[in-house]
Scaffold this motif. Structure first.
Motif, mmCIF file in Angstrom:
data_model
loop_
_atom_site.group_PDB
_atom_site.id
_atom_site.type_symbol
_atom_site.label_atom_id
_atom_site.label_comp_id
_atom_site.label_asym_id
_atom_site.label_seq_id
_atom_site.Cartn_x
_atom_site.Cartn_y
_atom_site.Cartn_z
ATOM 1 N N PHE A 162 -37.164 -22.667 -15.299
ATOM 2 C CA PHE A 162 -38.458 -22.461 -15.958
ATOM 3 C C PHE A 162 -39.646 -22.664 -15.014
ATOM 4 O O PHE A 162 -40.771 -22.350 -15.372
ATOM 5 C CB PHE A 162 -38.586 -23.436 -17.145
ATOM 6 C CG PHE A 162 -37.447 -23.360 -18.115
ATOM 7 C CD1 PHE A 162 -37.406 -22.383 -19.095
ATOM 8 C CD2 PHE A 162 -36.390 -24.257 -18.037
ATOM 9 C CE1 PHE A 162 -36.358 -22.299 -19.992
ATOM 10 C CE2 PHE A 162 -35.328 -24.195 -18.930
ATOM 11 C CZ PHE A 162 -35.310 -23.204 -19.908
ATOM 12 N N ALA A 163 -39.395 -23.184 -13.818
ATOM 13 C CA ALA A 163 -40.481 -23.455 -12.875
ATOM 14 C C ALA A 163 -40.811 -22.213 -12.058
ATOM 15 O O ALA A 163 -39.942 -21.366 -11.822
ATOM 16 C CB ALA A 163 -40.094 -24.604 -11.946
ATOM 17 N N PRO A 164 -42.075 -22.047 -11.616
ATOM 18 C CA PRO A 164 -42.437 -20.929 -10.745
ATOM 19 C C PRO A 164 -41.636 -20.966 -9.451
ATOM 20 O O PRO A 164 -41.366 -22.045 -8.907
ATOM 21 C CB PRO A 164 -43.935 -21.168 -10.471
ATOM 22 C CG PRO A 164 -44.395 -22.044 -11.585
ATOM 23 C CD PRO A 164 -43.234 -22.897 -11.950
ATOM 24 N N ASP A 165 -41.244 -19.816 -8.939
ATOM 25 C CA ASP A 165 -40.413 -19.744 -7.735
ATOM 26 C C ASP A 165 -41.072 -20.444 -6.537
ATOM 27 O O ASP A 165 -40.384 -21.071 -5.729
ATOM 28 C CB ASP A 165 -40.121 -18.285 -7.378
ATOM 29 C CG ASP A 165 -39.183 -17.623 -8.380
ATOM 30 O OD1 ASP A 165 -38.485 -18.368 -9.099
ATOM 31 O OD2 ASP A 165 -39.157 -16.385 -8.433
ATOM 32 N N ASP A 166 -42.402 -20.311 -6.430
ATOM 33 C CA ASP A 166 -43.092 -20.922 -5.294
ATOM 34 C C ASP A 166 -42.989 -22.443 -5.299
ATOM 35 O O ASP A 166 -43.138 -23.079 -4.251
ATOM 36 C CB ASP A 166 -44.577 -20.534 -5.299
ATOM 37 C CG ASP A 166 -44.799 -19.127 -4.776
ATOM 38 O OD1 ASP A 166 -43.801 -18.505 -4.345
ATOM 39 O OD2 ASP A 166 -45.952 -18.654 -4.795
ATOM 40 N N PHE A 167 -42.763 -23.034 -6.450
ATOM 41 C CA PHE A 167 -42.784 -24.492 -6.538
ATOM 42 C C PHE A 167 -41.404 -25.126 -6.426
ATOM 43 O O PHE A 167 -41.296 -26.353 -6.308
ATOM 44 C CB PHE A 167 -43.447 -24.928 -7.854
ATOM 45 C CG PHE A 167 -44.931 -24.941 -7.757
ATOM 46 C CD1 PHE A 167 -45.655 -23.779 -7.939
ATOM 47 C CD2 PHE A 167 -45.608 -26.105 -7.442
ATOM 48 C CE1 PHE A 167 -47.032 -23.774 -7.836
ATOM 49 C CE2 PHE A 167 -46.984 -26.113 -7.327
ATOM 50 C CZ PHE A 167 -47.704 -24.940 -7.526
ATOM 51 N N ILE A 168 -40.348 -24.336 -6.437
ATOM 52 C CA ILE A 168 -39.005 -24.919 -6.336
ATOM 53 C C ILE A 168 -38.776 -25.558 -4.968
ATOM 54 O O ILE A 168 -38.345 -26.719 -4.896
ATOM 55 C CB ILE A 168 -37.942 -23.857 -6.670
ATOM 56 C CG1 ILE A 168 -38.048 -23.461 -8.145
ATOM 57 C CG2 ILE A 168 -36.538 -24.393 -6.349
ATOM 58 C CD1 ILE A 168 -37.121 -22.339 -8.555
ATOM 59 N N PRO A 169 -39.052 -24.866 -3.823
ATOM 60 C CA PRO A 169 -38.876 -25.542 -2.533
ATOM 61 C C PRO A 169 -39.772 -26.772 -2.395
ATOM 62 O O PRO A 169 -39.330 -27.808 -1.885
ATOM 63 C CB PRO A 169 -39.263 -24.455 -1.511
ATOM 64 C CG PRO A 169 -39.053 -23.162 -2.226
ATOM 65 C CD PRO A 169 -39.433 -23.451 -3.642
ATOM 66 N N VAL A 170 -41.029 -26.678 -2.843
ATOM 67 C CA VAL A 170 -41.951 -27.810 -2.743
ATOM 68 C C VAL A 170 -41.453 -28.984 -3.577
ATOM 69 O O VAL A 170 -41.559 -30.152 -3.169
ATOM 70 C CB VAL A 170 -43.366 -27.395 -3.192
ATOM 71 C CG1 VAL A 170 -44.300 -28.601 -3.215
ATOM 72 C CG2 VAL A 170 -43.923 -26.322 -2.270
ATOM 73 N N SER A 171 -40.886 -28.684 -4.757
ATOM 74 C CA SER A 171 -40.379 -29.744 -5.629
ATOM 75 C C SER A 171 -39.276 -30.530 -4.950
ATOM 76 O O SER A 171 -39.277 -31.773 -4.951
ATOM 77 C CB SER A 171 -39.857 -29.146 -6.934
ATOM 78 O OG SER A 171 -40.864 -28.455 -7.630
ATOM 79 N N PHE A 172 -38.322 -29.820 -4.367
ATOM 80 C CA PHE A 172 -37.224 -30.516 -3.699
ATOM 81 C C PHE A 172 -37.693 -31.201 -2.418
ATOM 82 O O PHE A 172 -37.142 -32.233 -2.029
ATOM 83 C CB PHE A 172 -36.074 -29.548 -3.416
ATOM 84 C CG PHE A 172 -35.214 -29.272 -4.621
ATOM 85 C CD1 PHE A 172 -34.137 -30.088 -4.911
ATOM 86 C CD2 PHE A 172 -35.498 -28.214 -5.473
ATOM 87 C CE1 PHE A 172 -33.339 -29.852 -6.034
ATOM 88 C CE2 PHE A 172 -34.711 -27.973 -6.595
ATOM 89 C CZ PHE A 172 -33.632 -28.792 -6.877
ATOM 90 N N ASP A 173 -38.706 -30.638 -1.751
ATOM 91 C CA ASP A 173 -39.285 -31.322 -0.591
ATOM 92 C C ASP A 173 -39.894 -32.655 -0.984
ATOM 93 O O ASP A 173 -39.861 -33.622 -0.212
ATOM 94 C CB ASP A 173 -40.357 -30.445 0.062
ATOM 95 C CG ASP A 173 -39.767 -29.382 0.976
ATOM 96 O OD1 ASP A 173 -38.524 -29.372 1.144
ATOM 97 O OD2 ASP A 173 -40.533 -28.571 1.516
ATOM 98 N N SER A 174 -40.474 -32.717 -2.169
ATOM 99 C CA SER A 174 -41.136 -33.950 -2.606
ATOM 100 C C SER A 174 -40.163 -35.116 -2.691
ATOM 101 O O SER A 174 -40.551 -36.279 -2.558
ATOM 102 C CB SER A 174 -41.816 -33.742 -3.966
ATOM 103 O OG SER A 174 -40.864 -33.622 -5.006
ATOM 104 N N GLY A 175 -38.879 -34.805 -2.930
ATOM 105 C CA GLY A 175 -37.884 -35.872 -2.977
ATOM 106 C C GLY A 175 -37.735 -36.595 -1.660
ATOM 107 O O GLY A 175 -37.347 -37.768 -1.629
ATOM 108 N N GLY A 176 -38.048 -35.896 -0.557
ATOM 109 C CA GLY A 176 -37.969 -36.532 0.753
ATOM 110 C C GLY A 176 -39.243 -37.236 1.150
ATOM 111 O O GLY A 176 -39.206 -38.329 1.721
#
Length: 506
Positions: A162-176
């Motif tokens: 359900f999330a915008p495609d542009d925000f998926i890599p950024v979301s997982f980056d935030s975990g680091g």
């Protein structure tokens, strides 16, 4: 007496030299062969490497003196509490405050301007605080880490639909980026403290896993923000390249940058110091000599982080962008993959929090898992992850084609690997993706992406997520190897005696 005082500095200096010199040599070799850099950029890079060595030395000494006893003391006292409400509130507040102060989170917020900075920062902080409290509940109720990880990662990947495609890599980056050098030593020590008073054989394993759950909290927070705000697009920030004409100008540039990073690190450490002061006033756990030692350690930690962040941001970031751009725009852009793997193999050793993790693992397992084995496992994992990230940039494939099978393999392995190795592996993912990844590997990816004309948000971003993923598999393979060896010899599973795992600071 003097030699005893200087001994820890000598040991940490040797560790820092061994960590920074290989990656420095690789970059210098590339700069005189296939990826030439200007003389000014080369000087800034070398000055930055020197600051990294000194900064890592002070940081590692400071962590041993301050962060470890503080975190473990808080964890032990929380485990003594009869109720759960107060410890959960403490976990939430500590997790949120430390996350708000993480410098790398500020960088992430600037790279996603379509969401207000404060909204992103406070949402991620709430996510980390919430999951630190959940980690406490997991330890108290003895829930297997593999079950918790399976549930929350399933929820995470469900939200990506359900999330915008542009925000998926950024979301997982935030975990680091939210598990940086300030938070990792404190939270890891707190986990050991919280599980130290239990006498069952799984208490050792439960001392790990806090970092991994906190990382999931930040990923979920950014995914929910992307869904809630529904932004049309995300825009990334550009890399600032400073050219200098002389060594004097390079030194002046670094000195001028020091106050900015001094403020950032102060903001990061003050919440921890304040929470510790309140904790000491209430519990009176530490005596005067211990408090003095912790205060000196905090000072070393502060100065070391200021030097480290100044060196890596001012000296390494521009060099990384230049390397990625030059190699990707050359006649053989696919050289980016093997070169990225070599850089990834060596760069993980320069992450300050990695050394903390390796020492903690060796101490908690009484040498069953050595720091050297951990380092080799992490280096191999990071090398693979950076190679895959560079392949993504050159081919433009979606990060989900790598994340879904990668996490699926890692989660399936949790049912066959000793629980201790599962906790260590998933913590390693967050620890390995620290400031060196954010300020050197990410610029390499951004420079390469710009050279090939790719989408910066979907192709360049995600390298931190890749770095955080592959150690989950490599470290668990280390555990599986250990399990098979012991099974062949008909030996019991390795579990350290509880009383040997508790560290007392006199």
């Amino acid at each position: 007496m003097k030699r005893t005082w200087l001994k820890p500095f000598g040991e940490k200096m040797r560790e820092s030299l061994a960590a920074v010199l290989p990656i420095t040599a690789v970059v210098v070799l590339l700069s005189v062969t296939i990826a030439p850099m200007s003389s000014g950029m080369t000087v800034m890079f070398c000055f930055g490497a020197l600051m990294l060595i000194v900064g890592m030395t002070l940081f590692n000494v400071g962590v041993d003196l301050s962060m470890m006893p503080m975190g473990e003391g808080v964890g032990v006292e929380m485990s003594k509490s009869r109720g759960l409400v107060l410890p959960m509130i403490v976990c939430f507040v500590l997790g949120a405050l430390i996350t708000i102060a993480e410098p790398d989170l500020q960088v992430l917020a600037q790279q996603v301007p379509s969401i207000p900075n404060q909204a992103l920062i406070f949402s991620v902080a709430a996510g980390v605080g919430l999951f630190l409290a959940i980690a406490l509940l997991r330890i108290v109720f003895q829930i297997k880490l593999s079950h918790a990880l399976l549930f929350f990662y399933a929820l995470t990947f469900l939200l990506t639909l359900f999330a915008p495609d542009d925000f998926i890599p950024v979301s997982f980056d935030s975990g680091g980026v939210t598990t940086g050098p300030v938070t990792v030593p404190f939270i890891m020590a707190m986990g050991i403290g919280m599980s130290s008073l239990r006498s069952d054989r799984n208490s050792q394993s439960d001392s790990f896993g806090l970092i991994s759950l906190c990382s999931i909290g930040s990923v979920l927070a950014v995914l929910l923000l992307g869904i809630f705000y529904s932004p049309d697009e995300a825009v990334s920030s550009s890399i600032r390249i400073t050219e200098v004409a002389s060594t004097k100008a390079a030194a002046a540039t670094l000195v001028q940058a020091l106050p900015e990073y001094a403020r950032e690190v102060a903001v990061a450490l003050i919440p921890i110091a304040v929470m510790f002061a309140l904790f000491q006033l209430v519990r009176r756990r530490f005596h005067t000599a211990q408090i003095k030692r912790i205060a000196i350690g905090l000072l070393y930690t502060y100065v070391g982080l200021v030097l480290f962040l100044t060196g890596v941001n001012e000296g390494f970031m521009a060099a990384g962008w230049q390397l990625g751009n030059t190699i990707a725009s050359g006649s053989t852009p696919y050289l980016l993959i093997p070169i990225g793997m070599v850089i990834g193999y060596f760069i993980v050793a320069a992450e300050p929090a990695v050394h903390v993790l390796n020492r903690q693992v060796e101490e908690v397992t009484n040498g069953n898992i050595t720091a050297r084995e951990m380092q080799i496992g992490l280096s191999i994992g990071i090398a693979i992850s950076v190679g895959l990230a560079m392949m993504r940039i050159l081919t433009g494939i979606s990060i989900m084609w790598l994340l879904i099978p990668g996490y699926a393999i890692a989660l399936i392995m949790t049912f066959f690997v000793p629980q201790l190795f599962t906790g260590v592996a998933f913590d390693s993912g967050g620890v390995a993706s620290g400031p060196m990844t954010a300020t050197f590997l990410s610029p390499i990816a951004m420079g390469a992406c710009e050279a090939v004309g790719g989408n910066m948000m979907t192709d360049a971003f995600g390298i931190v997520a890749m770095v955080a993923m592959t150690p989950l598999v490599t470290i668990q393979l280390l555990g599986l190897r250990d399990k098979l060896r012991r099974h062949a010899r008909k030996l019991p599973e390795r579990v350290a005696p509880v009383d040997e795992r508790v560290v007392y600071y006199d």
